[in-house]
Design a protein around this motif. Structure first.
Motif, PDB file in Angstrom:
ATOM      1  N   GLU A 272      50.357  12.697-141.022  1.00  0.00           N
ATOM      2  CA  GLU A 272      49.574  12.827-142.243  1.00  0.00           C
ATOM      3  C   GLU A 272      48.089  12.670-141.943  1.00  0.00           C
ATOM      4  OE1 GLU A 272      49.177  10.539-146.600  1.00  0.00           O
ATOM      5  OE2 GLU A 272      50.540   9.798-145.033  1.00  0.00           O
ATOM      6  N   GLY A 273      47.269  13.454-142.612  1.00  0.00           N
ATOM      7  CA  GLY A 273      45.824  13.331-142.429  1.00  0.00           C
ATOM      8  C   GLY A 273      45.110  14.588-142.867  1.00  0.00           C
ATOM      9  N   LEU A 274      43.835  14.448-143.189  1.00  0.00           N
ATOM     10  CA  LEU A 274      43.062  15.576-143.698  1.00  0.00           C
ATOM     11  C   LEU A 274      42.444  16.416-142.592  1.00  0.00           C
ATOM     12  CD1 LEU A 274      41.280  13.902-146.743  1.00  0.00           C
ATOM     13  CD2 LEU A 274      43.319  15.356-146.722  1.00  0.00           C
ATOM     14  N   GLN A 275      42.528  15.929-141.354  1.00  0.00           N
ATOM     15  CA  GLN A 275      41.975  16.705-140.245  1.00  0.00           C
ATOM     16  C   GLN A 275      43.069  16.922-139.197  1.00  0.00           C
ATOM     17  OE1 GLN A 275      38.395  14.988-138.698  1.00  0.00           O
ATOM     18  NE2 GLN A 275      37.431  14.780-140.701  1.00  0.00           N
ATOM     19  N   GLY A 276      43.046  18.077-138.595  1.00  0.00           N
ATOM     20  CA  GLY A 276      43.958  18.358-137.498  1.00  0.00           C
ATOM     21  C   GLY A 276      45.139  19.238-137.849  1.00  0.00           C
ATOM     22  N   GLY A 277      45.474  19.348-139.140  1.00  0.00           N
ATOM     23  CA  GLY A 277      46.563  20.230-139.529  1.00  0.00           C
ATOM     24  C   GLY A 277      47.904  19.839-138.936  1.00  0.00           C
ATOM     25  N   ARG A 369      65.977  13.878-151.223  1.00  0.00           N
ATOM     26  CA  ARG A 369      65.146  12.679-151.293  1.00  0.00           C
ATOM     27  C   ARG A 369      64.745  12.172-149.901  1.00  0.00           C
ATOM     28  NH1 ARG A 369      66.773   7.192-154.692  1.00  0.00           N
ATOM     29  NH2 ARG A 369      64.730   6.190-154.561  1.00  0.00           N
ATOM     30  N   LYS A 370      65.484  12.577-148.874  1.00  0.00           N
ATOM     31  CA  LYS A 370      65.216  12.070-147.525  1.00  0.00           C
ATOM     32  C   LYS A 370      63.769  12.246-147.100  1.00  0.00           C
ATOM     33  CE  LYS A 370      69.735  12.516-145.257  1.00  0.00           C
ATOM     34  NZ  LYS A 370      70.505  13.174-144.167  1.00  0.00           N
ATOM     35  N   TYR A 371      63.130  13.291-147.586  1.00  0.00           N
ATOM     36  CA  TYR A 371      61.780  13.608-147.127  1.00  0.00           C
ATOM     37  C   TYR A 371      60.724  13.278-148.179  1.00  0.00           C
ATOM     38  CZ  TYR A 371      64.726  15.976-143.787  1.00  0.00           C
ATOM     39  OH  TYR A 371      65.702  16.242-142.848  1.00  0.00           O
ATOM     40  N   LEU A 372      61.052  12.322-149.064  1.00  0.00           N
ATOM     41  CA  LEU A 372      60.078  11.837-150.029  1.00  0.00           C
ATOM     42  C   LEU A 372      59.614  10.454-149.604  1.00  0.00           C
ATOM     43  CD1 LEU A 372      58.540  12.022-152.730  1.00  0.00           C
ATOM     44  CD2 LEU A 372      60.573  11.015-153.825  1.00  0.00           C
ATOM     45  N   ASN A 373      58.363  10.375-149.153  1.00  0.00           N
ATOM     46  CA  ASN A 373      57.749   9.105-148.774  1.00  0.00           C
ATOM     47  C   ASN A 373      56.346   9.047-149.361  1.00  0.00           C
ATOM     48  OD1 ASN A 373      59.345   7.319-146.766  1.00  0.00           O
ATOM     49  ND2 ASN A 373      59.738   9.399-146.010  1.00  0.00           N
ATOM     50  N   PRO A 374      55.805   7.852-149.552  1.00  0.00           N
ATOM     51  CA  PRO A 374      54.454   7.743-150.123  1.00  0.00           C
ATOM     52  C   PRO A 374      53.419   8.470-149.268  1.00  0.00           C
ATOM     53  CG  PRO A 374      55.562   5.603-150.116  1.00  0.00           C
ATOM     54  CD  PRO A 374      56.416   6.528-149.306  1.00  0.00           C
ATOM     55  N   HIS A 375      52.506   9.162-149.922  1.00  0.00           N
ATOM     56  CA  HIS A 375      51.407   9.830-149.230  1.00  0.00           C
ATOM     57  C   HIS A 375      50.246   9.975-150.198  1.00  0.00           C
ATOM     58  CE1 HIS A 375      53.986  12.940-151.054  1.00  0.00           C
ATOM     59  NE2 HIS A 375      52.899  13.685-151.188  1.00  0.00           N
ATOM     60  N   ALA A 376      49.070  10.188-149.641  1.00  0.00           N
ATOM     61  CA  ALA A 376      47.859  10.111-150.459  1.00  0.00           C
ATOM     62  C   ALA A 376      47.334  11.458-150.924  1.00  0.00           C
ATOM     63  CB  ALA A 376      46.758   9.391-149.680  1.00  0.00           C
ATOM     64  N   ASN A 377      47.664  12.516-150.215  1.00  0.00           N
ATOM     65  CA  ASN A 377      47.085  13.819-150.513  1.00  0.00           C
ATOM     66  C   ASN A 377      48.178  14.868-150.666  1.00  0.00           C
ATOM     67  OD1 ASN A 377      44.026  13.368-150.123  1.00  0.00           O
ATOM     68  ND2 ASN A 377      44.919  12.477-148.271  1.00  0.00           N
ATOM     69  N   PRO A 378      47.954  15.866-151.536  1.00  0.00           N
ATOM     70  CA  PRO A 378      48.988  16.867-151.793  1.00  0.00           C
ATOM     71  C   PRO A 378      49.293  17.714-150.559  1.00  0.00           C
ATOM     72  CG  PRO A 378      46.906  17.508-152.817  1.00  0.00           C
ATOM     73  CD  PRO A 378      46.736  16.098-152.348  1.00  0.00           C
ATOM     74  N   ASN A 379      50.567  18.073-150.424  1.00  0.00           N
ATOM     75  CA  ASN A 379      51.010  18.915-149.317  1.00  0.00           C
ATOM     76  C   ASN A 379      50.633  18.325-147.971  1.00  0.00           C
ATOM     77  OD1 ASN A 379      52.102  21.214-150.889  1.00  0.00           O
ATOM     78  ND2 ASN A 379      49.966  21.431-151.534  1.00  0.00           N
TER      79      ASN A 379
END
Length: 518
Positions: A272-277, A369-379
């Motif tokens: 997860e992150g906004l840089q690096g794809g 549901r297996k791939y639902l975890n908390p995250h901060a940004n869409p997609n």
């Protein structure tokens, strides 16, 4: 590569000998001649060889899970474009050699093979310690074996590229037989096992790279396909000593806080992150199409252009035993809400699948549901994709033992998986009837490994795919009027996907699989 274009490039290179013409490399980039020399450079190349797995997993759930009775799709009647119909056709057994999504699996796998081959062909020219060389070669051979295993299971015999392609003539190989491809996979996996080290668990976590355990599991699954059950059993019995075990709770396996845990033999890495794809976004593919996913994801975004795929079927939901609630609840949840006239969903609640009944005026759509975890940004999620888990290994071990007539022994690994699934409340299987146990183990694999791209391969491997999927198709066509009478006409030809037509247009030596346009 186009042969005429390659010849033209070579000719220009030969006749254009002015120094200022041939010195084209930017001074801030490493030239190829000076690369592939150091350990650091080979590890960069190794990272590049892993990367196609990430692209592969964004297509593999169409070919590995939606092709089975585990999942389907949410029909989008207002858009009949090829991006929708091609994916639907895979699920409905109406795909052809021009299908972009099955073809993508073919291309991503060969991209991984190609990058592994470059490493393997060039590493002798580098300056590395023996330990570093063994590790890099072992990982590259695992990746090559893994990609060829994916290819041969989906497409049958394929061109067997085992060296770097350096000119146009080397690019056009005919198909090898499936047996020849399997022989290469076995050789590569054996060498990977010999060269790779056991996993290292630092604070309970691995680094995400392939290990001796990854290669062991790969080869064991290959042996199961080849019906070499004793060889598979021997390999699988080596895994506990490497440190693998089940996590305490089934739901823990899929938490992003437990990535690369002691239960993981191999998983595709995302970050997860906004840089690096490098992020994943599986949950957004698997939810109903909506203009606002906040109720489910906690993040406001519009997934109407990518959602609606890999939806759990009622057939799978009904397959869970009545008291298998912990595992079922961790695997599947229900998005409750309403559809508008454009078939876009408005979420009103996120509900448990257990004993679910929709609220008045609402509909419930199951999702993974297996791939639902908390995250901060869409997609932009942190979920890895599980490829091999220790639970998978235990169930393969149970199957291998049972098929050798060791049914009583098979109960031990089978019941270890079930004990965790049922919250460590005794829920043992006791029958030692081999035929009954075969069906029980297959059922256990279905619910334990649901949505991890095993079901279609398991059906093919065990010879059940034609009967199961034709029966499932009858039920599907009774449910969904949009399905064509030609759908779910499953025969032995449909156990393989077609060779991409675009490849056959370039390479006249590539034959097509039976049952597809020749």
């Amino acid at each position: 590569m186009n042969k005429i274009f390659l010849i033209a490039v070579l000719a220009c290179t030969v006749i254009s000998c002015k120094k200022d013409f041939i010195e084209l490399s930017p001074e801030d980039e490493i030239a190829e001649a000076s690369f592939y020399k150091t350990e650091a450079q080979f590890r960069m190349a190794l990272t590049a060889a892993y990367q196609p797995l990430r692209d592969l997993e964004t297509n593999d759930f169409y070919t590995g899970e939606m092709r089975s009775d585990n999942t389907h799709y949410q029909y989008y009647q207002i858009n009949r474009g090829t991006a929708y119909t091609m994916r639907e056709n895979i699920a409905d057994f109406m795909d052809d050699p021009s299908n972009d999504y099955s073809n993508a699996v073919y291309f991503h796998c060969f991209r991984g093979v190609s990058r592994a081959n470059i490493i393997l062909d060039r590493i002798d020219g580098g300056t590395l310690t023996d330990a570093a060389k063994n590790d890099i070669v072992g990982q590259a051979k695992f990746l090559r074996a893994f990609n060829f295993f994916k290819l041969v299971r989906y497409f049958g015999g394929v061109p067997l590229f085992v060296h770097e392609v350096t000119d146009a003539e080397q690019s056009f190989l005919p198909r090898s037989t499936a047996d020849q491809v399997y022989a290469q996979i076995v050789d590569d996996a054996k060498d990977a096992i010999a060269k790779l080290a056991n996993p290292v668990f630092t604070s309970g976590k691995q680094n995400g790279q392939a290990t001796k355990g990854s290669a062991t599991m790969l080869l064991a699954e290959v042996y199961m396909v080849q019906k070499k059950y004793a060889e598979a059993e021997t390999l699988l019995n080596t895994l506990p000593a490497m440190g693998y075990d089940l996590l305490a709770n089934y739901s823990d396996v899929f938490s992003t806080t437990n990535k690369n845990s002691k239960e993981s033999l191999f998983e595709v890495q995302y970050l997860e992150g906004l840089q690096g794809g490098q992020q994943s976004q599986f949950i957004y593919f698997f939810l109903p199409r909506s203009s606002n996913t906040t109720v489910i994801t906690g993040v406001k975004t519009d997934n109407s252009g990518i959602g609606g795929w890999n939806t759990p079927t009622q057939d799978l939901i009904d397959a869970y035993e009545a008291d298998d609630t912990l595992r079922k609840n961790a695997s599947i949840a229900v998005a409750e809400g309403t559809y508008n006239s454009s078939n876009i969903f408005t979420f009103s609640a996120n509900k448990s699948i257990i004993n679910y009944k929709p609220a008045a005026g609402k509909v419930g759509v199951p999702y993974i549901r297996k791939y639902l975890n908390p995250h901060a940004n869409p997609n932009n999620t942190n979920d890895n994709w599980p490829v091999y888990r220790y639970a998978d290994a235990l169930l393969l071990l149970a199957e291998a033992k049972n098929l050798q007539g060791k049914s009583a022994e098979a109960l031990v690994p089978l019941n270890k998986v079930r004990a965790r699934a049922f919250g460590n409340v005794t829920h043992n299987i006791t029958t030692t009837d081999p035929a009954a146990l075969t069906d029980i183990i297959a059922h256990e694999r279905r619910v334990e490994l649901a949505f991890e791209n095993h079901r279609w391969h398991d059906l093919v491997r065990t010879g059940k795919a034609i009967d199961v999927m034709n029966a499932f198709g009858i039920k599907q066509k009774a449910l969904y009027s949009y399905l064509s009478p030609a759908s779910y006409q499953v025969d032995k030809n449909r156990l393989l996907y077609p060779i991409p037509q675009s490849e056959r247009d370039l390479n006249v030596d590539l034959t097509q699989n039976d049952g597809y346009p020749q």
